[in-house]
Design an enzyme around this catalytic site. Sequence first.
Site, short mmCIF file in Angstrom:
data_model
loop_
_atom_site.label_atom_id
_atom_site.label_comp_id
_atom_site.label_asym_id
_atom_site.label_seq_id
_atom_site.Cartn_x
_atom_site.Cartn_y
_atom_site.Cartn_z
CG ASP A 8 -1.97 1.05 1.20
OD1 ASP A 8 -2.43 1.40 0.10
OD2 ASP A 8 -2.33 1.57 2.28
CG ASP A 10 -1.82 7.57 1.02
OD1 ASP A 10 -1.23 8.64 1.25
OD2 ASP A 10 -2.36 7.31 -0.07
#
Length: 261
Positions: A8, A10
């Site tokens: 991922d 963020d």
Amino acid sequence: MSLTYLMDMDGVLISEEKLIPGADAFVTELQDNDVPFTVLTNNSIRTPRDLRARLLSTGLDIAEENIWTSALATAQFLSTQRPNGTAYVVGESGLTTALHDIGYVLTDVNPDYVVLGETRTYSFEAITTAIRLVERGARFIATNPDATGPSSLGPLPATGAVAALISRATGRDPYYVGKPNPLMMRSALRRMGGHSESTLMIGDRMDTDIVSGLEAGLRTVLVLSGISTAESVEAYPYRPTRVIRSVADLVGHTSDPFGTD
């Protein structure tokens, strides 16, 4: 079979436009050792080119081809379901560009699909048009189910929240392509030529990153530099393969992150 990585963005690499300490060393180690990796994001607002520029501003030099968004995954899904179709889009350039690139025509006249993505400028008029088109038979697709997104001032309403509004008005739920749908993981794996048995998913959310990684057959690492906490892990009926403070803990161990050698 060599290890590959999905991660991922963020909460794993950056947080509110700032580099998470150690993320640059982690990415550099992957690049220096030619380890295939893809950065994932459920946010459909930006194109990979825009996201590359955003990452560069934090000190991370990641190529466009190493970035996979829910907008790209949605476009790929639609291209397999109904090639060269039509769609009414509520979203921004990341989503409209992805759909244009697969040959879709964007229209509000009898579209095959209503496609909902994230935007900072949701309008009552656009949502009303989407509701009426879904009621007339357009298939309802949404890039991701996230109800809120982060900002420096607090949470913002995101795709899932607006999808709920359309669903309540029409009685029809969307098909969500992004995380936690493992479809997004599998499409990213195919794109980089990875295999589930040799790919590690790194995420900061138990309810999206970790569960979708598990359902796609991947080993998973939860970082505590984002949303989920060590305490919140205990509330879930599933667990990540490993929990670490941040990707900085993987520097020097990217070839063997579980210490099995």
